[in-house]
Design a protein around this motif. Sequence first.
Motif, mmCIF file in Angstrom:
data_model
loop_
_atom_site.group_PDB
_atom_site.id
_atom_site.type_symbol
_atom_site.label_atom_id
_atom_site.label_comp_id
_atom_site.label_asym_id
_atom_site.label_seq_id
_atom_site.Cartn_x
_atom_site.Cartn_y
_atom_site.Cartn_z
ATOM 1 N N TYR A 58 0.140 -3.401 7.555
ATOM 2 C CA TYR A 58 0.029 -3.443 6.107
ATOM 3 C C TYR A 58 0.117 -4.874 5.572
ATOM 4 N N VAL B 144 1.409 -6.431 1.953
ATOM 5 C CA VAL B 144 2.217 -5.949 0.826
ATOM 6 C C VAL B 144 2.431 -7.074 -0.170
ATOM 7 N N ARG C 8 0.044 -2.173 -1.831
ATOM 8 C CA ARG C 8 0.190 -1.979 -0.385
ATOM 9 C C ARG C 8 -1.170 -1.653 0.209
ATOM 10 N N SER D 5 -3.266 -0.744 3.646
ATOM 11 C CA SER D 5 -3.251 -0.313 5.040
ATOM 12 C C SER D 5 -4.493 -0.875 5.735
#
Length: 236
Positions: free
Chosen positions: A138, A140, A145, A147
């Motif tokens: 990830y 962040v 966030r 993926s």
Amino acid sequence: MDGRSRVSQDRSEKTILLLEDDQNLNRGIAMRLEKEGYQVLPAFGMSQAVELMQRHDVHLVITDITLKDGSGIDFCRWVRAHSRVYLIFLSALDQEIDIVNGYDLGADDYITKPFSLMVLVSKVHALMKRVEVTQAAYLVCGDLRVSLREMKVWKGQELLFLSKKEMQLLIFFMENPRQIFSREQIADAVWDRDGQFMDDNTIPVNISRLRKKLGDGGIQNVRGIGYIWTREVSRE
């Protein structure tokens, strides 16, 4: 161990599936990529390629479109139904509609024949760098966030729906926070200007759409210079 050996060892851990039914071309490409340190799985037909994909951990697929036992387009559809592996089309089909269709199917790059092996190797290196980056799960930033494995983005609990280019732009900026990039640098990183149509508005329009979806913060315009991601980003 010297630096060159270290690079070769790292690349040997990356596996490329090469689907090309011209045996001489297949052999030539495979030999060059192996010299660059990659492991290459040669396939000469679609059924063989599917079998290799099922048996091996493949990081990149290079496939011709016109095959004797099927179509590289059908193989691409199969790949995209089972994997997010990076994919490059090789094709003698060089009309704009063919190239656009290739990208729409989910290809990450499209190279028209005849082509330079040096150009192919350069594009392979670039995509393999992304493979290394995506070993982190990830990116962040605040309540945002991303993926890298699922290619999905959440803002808080909300799943954002981004186009492919918006996703690529977001990842590019978040992987390179607090750096100013010109339009030319963004084009080189996110768009293949030799293979995709671009006009002067392509980058500003895509960034504007992305900023509206992200809300406050993130990408800022630096007047007369380019764009910057202004916030701290962590990897998980």
